[in-house]
Design an enzyme around this catalytic site. Structure first.
Site, PDB file in Angstrom:
ATOM      1  N   GLU A 147       0.802  -1.088   0.080  1.00  0.00           N
ATOM      2  CA  GLU A 147      -0.082  -0.288   0.196  1.00  0.00           C
ATOM      3  C   GLU A 147       0.869   1.466   0.124  1.00  0.00           C
ATOM      4  O   GLU A 147       0.821   2.212   0.930  1.00  0.00           O
ATOM      5  CB  GLU A 147      -0.847  -0.007   1.119  1.00  0.00           C
ATOM      6  N   GLU A 337      -6.567  -7.244  -1.268  1.00  0.00           N
ATOM      7  CA  GLU A 337      -7.244  -7.322   0.129  1.00  0.00           C
ATOM      8  C   GLU A 337      -8.769  -6.895   0.308  1.00  0.00           C
ATOM      9  O   GLU A 337      -8.988  -5.873  -0.147  1.00  0.00           O
ATOM     10  CB  GLU A 337      -6.282  -6.440   1.347  1.00  0.00           C
TER      11      GLU A 337
HETATM   12 ZN   LIG Z   1      -3.841  -3.069   4.288  1.00  0.00          ZN
END
Ligand SMILES: [Zn+2]
Ligand SMILES: [Zn+2]
Ligand SMILES: [Zn+2]
EC number: 3.2.1.23
Lengths: 662, 662, 662
Positions: A147, A337
């Site tokens: 991320e 995710e």
């Molecule tokens: Zn995450």
């Protein structure tokens, strides 16, 4: 379930659990129908507990256990979390925030992408990891870091970035004269006479020069991309035949995702629908947040699907080809995710509605995801994520999401192509300059862009989100809601596109040059012919202040045009712009100056019809998406809805054979 | 149009535009009827691109072009924007904010007034500039720097100010005993035993000593005034026969404008009605902001006109005379920067209503402005002000404001005297101490002051805003809304004034001594005879909590008095102060303890009548001002209004021969 | 009035006033019926104007004057305000805030509890003071410092605390392995490999590890306690026969008050009902703040009375005995500072209602206060507290509070015991971990705790607030609203208590281990038998989102249980938890998972009845408290109320002989 249909995966942290649990977990994953397991993105302190001392034994075993259970492993470089020993030995790797404060060890992402010291450590751990596992039969692919940009970490204002920025500028501009001209530094005596006079644009007395800010955003975006590319080069070398991806995050706008994905094989993103609505959508009104509190908003979610699906089309066909990728429209993204219960990081973290995990998974598939990987296997019993859910609860019992995954029938979800007839153009540089000088506290690049996207979705239309410099030849309608920064070459390509497709532009289009200045000859620059007129005024409306265009109420922003070759489709009915053109039409090009969701929808509906598409008005919270011959009808409402003869249960979906559009 | 009527001007940045535009611009300015052109206030980097190297050629030509067109030039010292080379060579000139952070180069006003290093550079560039142009026939006057105090730059908490503050204190108090006594430092063991123990009042654990804050405000105000006076002395020496002014800004309260204007010939201010309402009036409610979003609020604007018109009356007749100025009431201010389209610096920046530029110009004249100078000639195509309007658009076409200026008939606007019968007393020291300990988050010095000002304006009365120590002999009514800091000598003068005029005081009057303590003998100190009573209580009302005085609802603040020689005109009808005096009257002196716009208006109406004036109740948004025998009726509403037999069109004005007041 | 009934006192600053006022003040205090005078807590700069030079003469006289008037003196250590000379000579004593900024001299509490340098000065001044006055006949007791923790000063992030924290950790954990395990540092590679790698948990990129934060809170709390204990040891040595106390503050939660009060003889607290409601109760809604603006909220005030009354029961019988205190339930606290007019430190500072000072005094007595001491004698005419009231006004006239004190009849207020049948359990460690990961921005430890407390008070029940490890044998009902951190030993004791008493638990009970992790086996850890089930889900409800339990609407938080041995008393009627258990009952233990004031009240009413108590539904704002055979009926409403046959005037109280409960 074969590779030909939607695959499932899970994010897993073997290092968090006793070894005696590992075998059982792997068997349970397999039994649930999972194919992929992503591991190790935060495990540096277990890989290298002190500098140069590597402890692979636990990871050997963790991978072997998964392998033996028939699971495939996505392995990660662990650079999102440099360990304490590294930070204390090399404190110069830490980033600084815009207030000048160091961003300390104690959570994650505590590094400056421009730090040469940290780059060396990043390459070293990547090389060690790839040397050991690059050809392991269980390892099918890699995720870089984790991320990028999360917690506002793209831009650092500390020593590493301060040192690197002038060099980046020197490479870009060659001379200070060129830089001073590009930034307009004669304004307020901001002219520089030496490269090292130039600092990051923070801590200024009042707002900094937007061109300065724009180049700092580009610089930071480049540092991030370089950082990743160094890792990718090593992975390519040591792990042949495996793919490399990165898990991007919801609506992050601080770096150019097109640039950052160029060297990847495909992209993934992390889909947290309730957290997205509460935390990453501050422009969404409270009423909407309440209505979709337990499902997320369908268009916000699908915008991200469409965005990340289109990322690898790149900024130009040329660029894509150079990387050995096909310039053709690609699906093939993953959700790395996927929320499967409550998150823990928003101000409010409601439980998903019953059915939401299945709905989100189906929606992801319908928008082109080949794999959906749930976050996370078992809820963390420690540290920052204690309140976050997993497929298993703290006590190892199966949580609500587990049961929804188990019950999901994927047989109707083939991994075919998404073929959208409409392109929505998106560009991070426009985002940066737009949001740097909003001129209206209620407006932003995302607000304006989503206004057009939601209108298209509410009309039942599939949309590709692509870079304005991508190949647009396959689209019948091209919508550019907020392309405020407009290089001449880009406009030329759009002009060419207008021969074959219909184009719709939003306010502030072509207001800025490549360096963030305004065009000396006003809005649309030299391309007034394309648009059929020129800008007259822009009006920034405070809350409560509106102007009318026909029956539509315009809020926040109203700009007016002088039609020249073009004609006025709609004009303002009151206010300072009364009688002036609000929607300008010239040939295939329509430009909307007024910010009004209903007006935008009306204009788009008409353009879609002209283009031979069949817009259909969908109820709020109901959406349709098409993939590989299947239509997915999605109901995000907590009530049953009847639409076009179908009865959709609350928070549910229906798959149907696609009807060919007229 | 001659000098005898309103003159027009414009703010212009020749350095922003190619030289081939200069001639045409000058001709166009002249054709528009402009007389003055202000230039060069941000052009230091073009005057002196490296230390000691001066490049005047461009400015020579710029001035000559204007001169040849018959325009008069207002030249500025460029010290608001020290160039990069100067800042990097002498970083000690930078200010620090109250959080201890350096305020960096990259916008403007990045310097500390107390820096001796910067003072030397300021004198040097002023001397160079004045040497070259001080006697140029086109140059008729000077502006020092630009908008002192903008962006909170009056007070620095950095090294330069930290070093200078103890010296300033030592000069003021002589001994630490005197300082400790004046500040009441025995409280919380704050006593100092060495001068260099004393720091600026920032970063304290909880609120600092208000007397400490008060003296820091005085210190910073003095540093600013000294900084300017150094420039003025050089300009007087090298540019004989030219006037010197400064362009002050809307409601800025961080320095004593009376002190800062003492050495000027006249003052100017920068009038941005829509920005003022959105950005500099945080005490105005949302409803009012919405209603006047496109015109600004008439009383907020005219308050600034009346304030700046009165500035040069100074703090005392003596002071004014000492500077060689007439103590008589002066008009003669300018609007140096007049908004003529949208601004770019407020959260919302609506377009002005049609007619607003004419209305603002007329209002400025009616309140005493001799010249109105528009900001700016052509909209900037670069840097921080890209979104700001000018008379010309980015593309050089004439913007809406241009057309309004062109159509304005100034033949009915003679530059005569404004003779107001009522004085409203204003004092920056009271502002500083009032706002340091508000005791109610909804109250401020400006809120309280404007409550009285608006009431007077709503009654059709012309008002002079003057310093409490000015000569007040010409006024029939004197209103002092918020003079909380009250030296004894001031009260003695006010007592004298009460022999000839009626006085009205607001809450918190004479609560504080000169050093910001409370009087040992309570409110009104030793002057209870003048007021006719003493303070009993003050009550800070939270939102929603009100008390009644007759039919009036009191919000925010209620104080009560014990009448001694005086009598109670109005008393509280409920709440803890039930039955106690809310409005105290003693002879010519009326003191209002309750915060209630309607009660204040009622009290003032009655006092004005007693004084032989003729208050008339005006509708909201409609105002009247009188100058040189002309009455200007101004309608700021977006609807037509009929008032006293006149029909006023929306956003418009009417000029009439003044009727002599009864 | 003798010692057997409520005593009165006052806070007094002789150093603020000329000596010629001292005699008169003492006489006036005595005449008012005051017994105690607290002095000198901020007078260090007058005791020691330069290092090592002591000037006691003024204090000698001040104490003697009070002594001669028959008043008793509470003397304070002056360490809340180290003087300027000390700070400038030893700047390392200053604290730093969580942003890394030094907290400067210029107000109060500018020191770091962990500073060994400051500790030495603290001991030195305490020794000097106690040597001189420790056996003075007027001095009956001591107050340490003043309002520990005020202005967020418990935790410093500066050099002194940074240096001390790793040592504290090393002492606690012994090994880094133990610490890494306890904190779960494998998460996000947070593992430490050297003690000095560990910093305070500030400036992290995103939220820090909650276990890290929890231990930092414990560390800071211990530093504070050690700091005080050093003073107490000296006072015990040099001032035999005198008691030592400290004045705690409203709802302060940053340190463990049980630990901090262990070495004290009794505790006192500072009661500012209007300031408490406006400033220290940000979870209270605006409607309630408005309703009780002039009286404060009865339950918020009494919560603090009950909290501080119970503090000395300590964390265990053992601990209390070790300190030589009786483990029996104690009254005997004081209100050291009692508001008697407006305060000056809240955003809004309304005047108290007529009668409020008497009502507050009576309420304090009824909840067990033996002495109420008013703040302050005469209103300060200088520095930070100029706007704060006293018994005398600035001008020495008697203010409203003075008259209420004078008129108060204390003959019906014997200083007997408060015997509450219900214990409410409170624990600072649970507060720290609860508020570190709220999971819902609208929830906090205090909100949840007060919900149960207010319900009990609204049912007319007297409540002891005690530590969960205290002796609970005397209670018939034990309510634990928010004990989220639950060591196993504590649960064992509660299990034992459930044999004799009924227990009621709130949400999140026993969710966390002692180090702040979640239990590996889920909520209730190994104590599922006690509760009769296990946690299924928790649901964080955004504003506007509710779920139903019967007729009750649940906001903010809903958790559900799987009953095992227990049974479901109430279940959810809608939402994701529909049909699941909301209130779980097993034997004497009831656990409420839903946040709903009305449901909590219903559950408590039933449990109280079962326990043989007689709950009675009281109107809002009306409360009853019992002490020493007397029932005090208190009406905080501004309207008269008729309740159970009594007519209660607005803002008033009635004392009655207590009726023995059924
Ligand atoms: Zn995450
Ligand atoms: Zn300006
Ligand atoms: Zn206090």
């Amino acid at each position: 379930m074969s590779n030909t249909h939607l695959n499932l995966g899970v994010c897993y942290y073997p290092e968090h659990w006793p070894r005696d649990r590992w075998e059982g977990y792997a068997a349970k994953m397999k039994a649930l129908g999972l194919r992929y397991v992503r591991i190790a993105e935060f495990a540096w302190s277990r890989m290298e507990p002190e500098e140069g001392v590597y402890t692979w034994e636990w990871l050997d075993e963790a991978i072997d256990v998964l392998h033996r259970a028939g699971l495939e492993v996505v392995l990660c470089t662990p650079t999102a979390t440099p360990p304490a020993w590294l930070v204390r030995s090399y404190p110069e790797i830490l980033a600084h925030d815009e207030h000048g404060r160091v961003r300390e060890f104690g959570s994650r992402r505590h590094y400056d992408f421009a730090s040469q010291t940290y780059r060396a450590h990043s390459r070293r751990i990547t090389r060690e990891l790839a040397s050991r596992y690059g050809q392991h039969p269980a390892v099918v692919g890699w995720q870089t870091d984790n991320e990028f940009g999360c917690h506002g970490t793209t831009r650092s204002y500390g020593p590493a970035s301060r040192a690197a920025f002038p060099h980046w500028l020197q490479q870009k501009y060659g001379s200070l004269e060129a830089l001073n001209q590009a930034w307009g530094n004669v304004f307020w005596s901001q002219e520089y006479t030496a490269w090292d006079q130039i600092l990051p644009p923070n801590l200024t007395v009042t707002e900094p020069n937007p061109s300065h800010v724009l180049d700092y955003a580009r610089f930071a975006s480049d540092m991030l991309a370089e950082f990743q590319e160094e890792q990718i080069a090593i992975l390519r070398e040591l792990s042949p035949g495996r793919w490399v991806t990165h898990n991007f995050m919801i609506f992050f706008g601080d770096f150019d995702h097109y640039r950052a994905s160029e060297a990847l094989d495909f992209v993934t993103w992390d889909n947290y629908p309730t957290g997205m609505l509460e935390f990453f959508s501050d422009w969404v009104d409270e009423q909407t947040k309440l209505r979709f509190a337990r499902t997320g908003h369908p268009d916000l979610i699908s915008f991200n699907h469409d965005l990340y699906r289109g990322l690898k089309q790149g900024r130009s066909s040329a660029a894509a080809s150079a990387n050995g990728n096909s310039p053709a429209r690609q699906s093939g993204f993953w959700v790395m995710e996927q929320q499967c219960g409550q998150v823990n990081w928003a101000p409010y973290n409601p439980l998903p509605a019953a059915g939401a995990v299945q709905l989100w998974t189906t929606q992801a598939w319908a928008h082109g995801a080949d794999t959906v990987s749930y976050f996370r296997w078992r809820a963390a019993t420690m540290a920052q994520e204690v309140m976050h859910s997993g497929l298993l609860r703290h006590d190892e019992t199966e949580d609500r999401g587990f049961h929804e995954v188990k019950a999901l029938d994927r047989s109707g979800m083939p991994n075919g192509e998404v073929r959208a007839p409409v392109a929505l153009l998106h560009d991070y540089e426009s985002l940066w300059i737009f949001d740097q000088q909003r001129h209206n506290a209620g407006l932003s690049y995302w607000t304006q862009t989503l206004t057009y996207y939601c209108a298209l979705r509410s009309l039942g239309i599939d949309v590709d989100i692509v870079h304005p410099d991508a190949d647009l030849s396959a689209y019948r309608v091209i919508v550019a809601p907020a392309l405020t920064l407009m290089p001449e070459a880009r406009l030329q390509r759009l002009e060419a596109a207008a021969h074959g497709a219909r184009l719709v532009f939003g306010p502030r289009t072509a207001y800025r040059t490549e360096s963030g200045r305004a065009f000396e000859n006003g809005q649309f620059g030299s391309f007034k012919h394309l648009f059929g007129g020129r800008l007259l005024q822009f009006d920034s409306l405070r809350p409560g202040l509106t102007v009318g265009v026909g029956e539509h109420r315009v809020t926040t922003w109203a700009e007016s045009f002088e039609p020249r070759e073009g004609q006025s489709l709609h004009s303002y009915g009151d206010g300072p712009l009364e009688g002036q053109c609000a929607v300008l039409r010239h040939g295939n090009v329509t430009t909307v100056g007024a910010h009004s969701a209903t007006l935008v929808r009306e204009v788009l509906r008409e353009v879609l019809r002209e283009a031979g598409l069949s817009p259909q008005d969908l109820p709020e919270g109901v959406r349709i998406s098409r993939r590989a011959g299947v239509s997915a009808w999605l109901n995000f409402n907590s009530e049953p809805i009847t639409v076009a003869g179908r009865e959709l249960a609350p928070v549910s979906f229906t798959l149907e054979a696609e009807q060919v559009m007229a």
